[in-house]
Structures are given as structure tokens and as C-alpha cells.
Design a protein around this motif. Structure first.
Motif, PDB file in Angstrom:
ATOM      1  N   THR A  15       0.809  -0.918   0.033  1.00  0.00           N
ATOM      2  CA  THR A  15      -0.173  -0.079   0.002  1.00  0.00           C
ATOM      3  C   THR A  15       1.022   1.411  -0.082  1.00  0.00           C
ATOM      4  O   THR A  15       1.893   1.180   0.426  1.00  0.00           O
ATOM      5  N   HIS A  91       2.480  -2.380   4.507  1.00  0.00           N
ATOM      6  CA  HIS A  91       1.770  -1.195   4.918  1.00  0.00           C
ATOM      7  C   HIS A  91       2.542   0.206   5.051  1.00  0.00           C
ATOM      8  O   HIS A  91       3.001   0.317   5.864  1.00  0.00           O
ATOM      9  N   THR A 113      -5.397   1.357   8.540  1.00  0.00           N
ATOM     10  CA  THR A 113      -4.612   0.163   9.031  1.00  0.00           C
ATOM     11  C   THR A 113      -5.332  -0.899   9.849  1.00  0.00           C
ATOM     12  O   THR A 113      -5.200  -2.070   9.515  1.00  0.00           O
ATOM     13  N   LEU A 116      -6.930  -2.736   6.863  1.00  0.00           N
ATOM     14  CA  LEU A 116      -5.888  -3.799   6.167  1.00  0.00           C
ATOM     15  C   LEU A 116      -5.697  -4.961   7.048  1.00  0.00           C
ATOM     16  O   LEU A 116      -5.315  -6.030   6.645  1.00  0.00           O
TER      17      LEU A 116
END
Length: 373
Positions: A15, A91, A113, A116
Motif C-alpha cells: 500500500t 503497509h 490500518t 488492512l
């Protein structure tokens, strides 16, 4: 020790792939692993998608890369990604502005977050979840900062730091996931050459000093400031992501014993600046260190008039409290896991960056080849 991202069947969801760290990590993983990369970038319409592909450049056209568009603020931002093909997650996506408001910090850095993490937990073949955090997620604490979780007694200089601490806390609660956390220090330059691609609060401060627009500076001269290069960050995170153990916190930073103090930084910068004839002719004095209250008064008074100085001070203000908070950052775990890989020499790096900024006038001009001091 985990074996991650090394096989041809691995697929890494990355990401924030169009961000500064995201792009260099993507290139590093393409070079050092056989993993296919899903490059997740924020885009909501065709124009924005086109702009993001252009920014990604060669990455967008690489045969091992697929560009995925989404928005962490959506209810289910990863709905279009097949869970059964994901083996690894990196991430990097975040709003990194120190002046970010609390609502945006929560929506993107914390809630994004969390979404995810939930997605990653549903991937049956997940082997690794890497989270790019900040060294300043530890907040305004003084003294030894170990590579361990920070309790809820921490206080913060700004909402960005708070959001990164909160996102780390989400991972600490998931003992079922193979996560790693990378607390990254301030990136000063791309590599030892001193080239700067993305400017931040340190570069803004140096610009004010060079032009004689900052007679006082916030902070304690004995406070240590932690600085790294993009090259080191990419190599360190990449190697940890592929090879280090699960549920570890790693400081991607120089160690406390190696870091420069704020006073030493100002002295080194002025030494570099004096090599420039224009600066030397101005006879600009070093700024005096001031307390937090005095600096806040300066920021408030200049804001009434606006302009470049006010904007630059506004960029410094959200970070200024950290300059009174001396940290002894420990890097034992990361140094051992990286086989002794160390950060560049801080003084040499700062000198190279200072020279580059002066010679390019903070990116406003391109020096003739070979003329960068």
C-alpha cells in the motif's frame, strides 16, 4: 526465521506504492525477491489514476507489478483483491504531514490500518505483515527508547505521531498475525551523496537559517536528532521483511550513541553554509535556542502577516516539541537482524545534504554537472 517473499508464487500487497518509501521499497523488492507486487495507490477517478500511473513510472509497466486503485477511507477498500493470492503485505500508505488534523489521521492512519489488518487476517496464505511506522510514534518520552511496544502513557507532539502509535497498538493486539513494525527516523537524503528528493521539516528549517530568517530556533541543543537515508531505509526494511522473525519492532535509525545533537547539527550546517560565498557575505549569525513558549509566540506573531516565513514556521511548529525531548534510541534488535548494517555517518550526511540544498537552492535550480560541493 521466516522465509518471506522469496518464492515465485509469492504475491505482495504494497500500500502507498506511489509514496516516497513505497516506491523505493517496490524497486527493492523487485530486485531482491521473485514476488509479484500489487501496487495499491489512492485514486478515485480516471484523471487521478492516470496521474498515479505516471508517477509510478517504470513500476506501472513492470511485468511483475499490477496497479490497484482504492481509498483507505472506503468501507471495504480491499474488496476487489483476491484474498487467496496474497502471501505478504507491506503497509506504507499514510498521511505523513505533521500538521494533519485528528480526524484525517484517524481515518487514514488508524482506521485504514485496521481495515488492512482485517483483510490480511482473512488471507489464508499470509506469511508476513510489514508496517512502516515512525520513530516518533513513541511520542514525547525522554531517555531510553527500546524496540518494544509503547504503553498508553505516551504524549505526542501532533496527531500524526498519535495516529502511528495507535496503529502500532492495533498490531500488538493481533498475536495471531506475523507482523513486523519498522519505526523510521527522519529521512534526510536519498543516499550519501546528499541528494534530496522529498523535503521535510529539517530541510525547511535549514532554508530559513540559510536566508537569515530564523534568529531563534526551538529546542534544547543537547537533544539528539535521528536521521537516515532513503537508501538505508529501503535496504533495512526490505531485508527485515524477507528474513527477520515475526512480531518484532525494529528501529530504522541511527543509534543514540551515534546520533547528532541539535546543537552539533546547527554548528555543522553553518560550517557547510560558510562555504557558499553568498552566505558568507551576509554574515548571518547562528540562531539562539529558545523555549517552547517563546517559539509559539514567534509562530503566532508571524501568522498574522502570512508569507513564506509564516508557512515555513507553521511546518516546523507541529514537530517543535520533539526538539526538547532527548531520546536514547536503541537499535540492538535491528542491527543484529540486519547483520551489522549501519546507518551512514550523520555528520558526513548532513554536510552533503547541506551542500546539495545550497547548490540547488532547495530544489529551485539544477546545478551544473559536477558543481555540487
Amino acid at each position: 526465521m521466516a522465509e518471506t517473499g522469496a518464492g515465485p508464487m509469492s504475491v505482495t500487497l504494497l500500500t502507498g506504492a506511489d509514496g516516497h518509501i513505497g516506491m523505493v521499497l517496490a524497486r527493492w523488492l523487485l530486485e531482491h525477491s521473485d514476488s509479484e507486487l500489487l501496487l495499491y495507490v489512492r485514486a478515485t477517478d480516471d484523471d487521478e489514476r492516470g496521474a498515479k500511473r505516471e508517477k509510478l513510472g517504470a513500476l506501472a509497466g513492470d511485468s511483475r507489478c499490477r496497479v490497484i486503485y482504492g481509498d483507505l477511507r472506503d468501507a471495504d477498500p480491499f474488496a476487489d483483491i483476491a484474498r487467496d493470492e496474497i502471501t505478504d503485505v507491506m503497509h506504507c500508505a499514510a498521511v505523513t504531514n505533521f500538521a494533519v488534523d485528528r480526524e484525517a489521521a484517524r481515518a487514514i492512519n488508524i482506521d485504514g490500518t485496521d481495515k488492512l489488518i482485517t483483510f490480511a487476517a482473512s488471507c489464508p496464505g499470509l506469511r508476513r505483515f510489514g508496517f512502516v511506522s515512525s520513530l516518533y510514534a513513541v511520542g514525547l518520552r525522554n531517555g531510553v527508547v527500546a524496540e518494544t511496544a509503547i504503553d498508553n502513557s505516551a504524549t505526542f507532539a501532533n496527531h500524526y505521531e498519535w495516529s502511528k502509535w495507535s496503529a502500532e497498538a492495533l498490531l500488538h493486539q493481533r498475536q495471531d498475525l506475523p507482523w513486523q513494525i519498522y519505526r523510521v527516523a527522519t529521512i534526510l537524503g536519498e543516499d550519501n551523496s546528499g541528494v534530496v528528493v522529498q523535503q521535510n521539516v529539517i530541510h525547511n528549517t535549514l532554508r530559513l537559517l540559510y536566508y537569515g530568517l530564523l534568529s531563534v530556533i526551538p529546542g534544547d541543543p543537547d537533544t539528539r536528532v535521528y536521521m537516515v537515508t532513503t537508501e538505508f531505509v529501503a535496504s533495512a526494511i526490505g531485508r527485515l521483511f524477507l528474513d527477520a522473525g515475526d512480531q518484532g519492532i525494529f528501529h530504522i535509525s541511527d543509534a543514540g550513541d551515534d546520533a547528532m545533537t541539535l546543537g552539533a547539527i546547527i554548528g555543522s550546517v553553518y560550517e557547510s553554509f560558510l562555504g557558499d560565498p553568498r552566505f558568507a557575505r551576509q554574515r548571518i549569525l547562528k540562531p539562539l535556542f529558545c523555549d517552547q513558549e517563546s517559539f509559539d509566540t514567534l509562530v503566532e506573531s508571524t501568522s498574522q502577516f502570512g508569507g513564506a516565513v509564516s508557512q515555513a514556521l507553521d511546518s516546523i511548529a507541529p514537530f517543535a516539541p520533539q526538539l526538547y525531548s532527548d531520546k536514547d534510541v536503541q537499535t540492538n534488535r535491528s542491527t543484529e537482524a540486519l547483520g551489522g548494517l549501519r546507518t551512514p555517518n550523520s555528520k558526513e550526511l548532513l554536510s552533503a545534504v547541506s551542500n546539495y540544498l545550497v547548490d540547488t537552492r532547495w530544489g529551485l535550480k539544477t546545478p551544473e554537472r559536477g558543481n555540487v560541493r
